[in-house]
Write an enzyme that holds these catalytic residues in place. Structure first.
Site, PDB file in Angstrom:
ATOM      1  N   ASN A  44       0.811  -1.074  -0.014  1.00 30.11           N
ATOM      2  CA  ASN A  44      -0.033  -0.032  -0.065  1.00 30.11           C
ATOM      3  C   ASN A  44       0.966   1.244   0.051  1.00 30.11           C
ATOM      4  O   ASN A  44       1.829   1.193   0.397  1.00 30.11           O
ATOM      5  CB  ASN A  44      -1.152   0.024   1.096  1.00 30.11           C
ATOM      6  N   GLU A  46       0.228   4.974   0.905  1.00 33.64           N
ATOM      7  CA  GLU A  46      -0.711   6.177   1.170  1.00 33.64           C
ATOM      8  C   GLU A  46      -0.446   7.503   0.656  1.00 33.64           C
ATOM      9  O   GLU A  46       0.665   7.813   0.121  1.00 33.64           O
ATOM     10  CB  GLU A  46      -1.006   6.099   2.785  1.00 33.64           C
ATOM     11  N   CYS A  55      -4.064   0.707  -2.695  1.00 33.67           N
ATOM     12  CA  CYS A  55      -4.026  -0.564  -1.878  1.00 33.67           C
ATOM     13  C   CYS A  55      -2.857  -1.528  -2.174  1.00 33.67           C
ATOM     14  O   CYS A  55      -2.329  -1.384  -3.465  1.00 33.67           O
ATOM     15  CB  CYS A  55      -5.251  -1.287  -1.814  1.00 33.67           C
ATOM     16  N   GLU A  57      -3.174  -4.789  -3.005  1.00 35.03           N
ATOM     17  CA  GLU A  57      -3.657  -5.344  -4.190  1.00 35.03           C
ATOM     18  C   GLU A  57      -3.542  -4.779  -5.538  1.00 35.03           C
ATOM     19  O   GLU A  57      -3.375  -5.386  -6.255  1.00 35.03           O
ATOM     20  CB  GLU A  57      -5.021  -6.200  -3.767  1.00 35.03           C
ATOM     21  N   CYS A  88     -10.208  -5.042   0.767  1.00 36.91           N
ATOM     22  CA  CYS A  88     -11.421  -4.024   0.870  1.00 36.91           C
ATOM     23  C   CYS A  88     -12.281  -4.429  -0.329  1.00 36.91           C
ATOM     24  O   CYS A  88     -11.910  -4.986  -1.399  1.00 36.91           O
ATOM     25  CB  CYS A  88     -11.052  -2.516   0.859  1.00 36.91           C
ATOM     26  N   CYS A  91     -10.936  -3.388  -3.968  1.00 34.41           N
ATOM     27  CA  CYS A  91     -10.016  -4.645  -4.093  1.00 34.41           C
ATOM     28  C   CYS A  91     -10.524  -5.741  -4.503  1.00 34.41           C
ATOM     29  O   CYS A  91     -10.009  -6.517  -5.468  1.00 34.41           O
ATOM     30  CB  CYS A  91      -8.843  -4.718  -3.187  1.00 34.41           C
TER      31      CYS A  91
HETATM   32  N1  THU Z   1      -5.475  -1.541   2.590  1.00 32.94           N
HETATM   33  C1  THU Z   1      -4.900  -2.288   1.641  1.00 32.94           C
HETATM   34  O1  THU Z   1      -3.794  -2.070   1.126  1.00 32.94           O
HETATM   35  N2  THU Z   1      -5.739  -3.021   1.212  1.00 32.94           N
HETATM   36  C2  THU Z   1      -6.725  -3.615   1.516  1.00 32.94           C
HETATM   37  O2  THU Z   1      -7.661  -4.245   1.014  1.00 32.94           O
HETATM   38  C3  THU Z   1      -7.365  -2.700   2.678  1.00 32.94           C
HETATM   39  C4  THU Z   1      -6.695  -1.656   3.262  1.00 32.94           C
HETATM   40  C5  THU Z   1      -4.663  -0.383   3.187  1.00 32.94           C
HETATM   41  C6  THU Z   1      -5.079   1.039   2.454  1.00 32.94           C
HETATM   42  C7  THU Z   1      -4.422   1.886   3.812  1.00 32.94           C
HETATM   43  O3  THU Z   1      -3.148   2.307   3.266  1.00 32.94           O
HETATM   44  C8  THU Z   1      -4.293   1.109   4.754  1.00 32.94           C
HETATM   45  O4  THU Z   1      -4.534  -0.171   4.445  1.00 32.94           O
HETATM   46  C9  THU Z   1      -5.444   1.214   5.893  1.00 32.94           C
HETATM   47  O5  THU Z   1      -6.583   1.435   5.387  1.00 32.94           O
END
Ligand code: THU
Length: 131
Positions: A44, A46, A55, A57, A88, A91
């Site tokens: 991920n 940010e 994300c 994925e 999520c 994703c």
């Molecule tokens: N996140 C992911 O990388 N993948 C997911 O499927 C769920 C959330 C990350 C996004 C963000 O940087 C952190 O988790 C908290 O939400």
């Protein structure tokens, strides 16, 4: 555990420290195995404008697409806290785009698979664009 899953877990675990998550402090890594048995990893990324976050994925999918592959056989997802990290909703739809009914999502910790589900179990009645 099969050798390929061990490799996927290893790739994701090695990638975890590279995740950029200064806001949530929640590092996530993912590793895709394609139908050609090639592995693509992502973390991920940010952003200070939170909604722009990528994300793990999603970045693994981008790496797969960049190399000209489009079929996910299986995908590992793990977070730094070693607990279950289900993808999520967005994703799930992203994974579905490049999946078959056999595509498996492995929810892992640093060393093992905690739970394995098909993408259809994670996203029943997925949206498909069929013009
Ligand atoms: N996140 C992911 O990388 N993948 C997911 O499927 C769920 C959330 C990350 C996004 C963000 O940087 C952190 O988790 C908290 O939400």
């Amino acid at each position: 555990m099969s050798n390929i899953i061990e490799q996927m877990i290893d790739h994701a675990h090695k990638a975890l420290p590279s995740a950029y998550a200064p806001y949530s402090k929640f590092k996530v890594a993912s590793c895709i195995c394609t139908d050609q048995n090639n592995l693509y990893t992502g973390v991920n990324v940010e952003n200070g404008s939170y909604g722009l976050t990528t994300c793990a994925e999603q970045s693994a999918i981008c790496n797969m697409i960049l190399e000209g592959e489009q079929r996910i056989k299986s995908i590992v997802v793990m977070s730094e806290n070693n607990l279950l990290c289900p993808p999520c909703g967005a994703c799930r739809q992203r994974i579905h785009e490049f999946s078959t009914p056999e595509t498996i999502v492995h929810l892992c910790n640093a060393t093992s698979v905690l739970q394995s589900l098909t993408i259809d179990e994670l996203l029943p009645l997925a949206f498909d664009f069929n013009p």
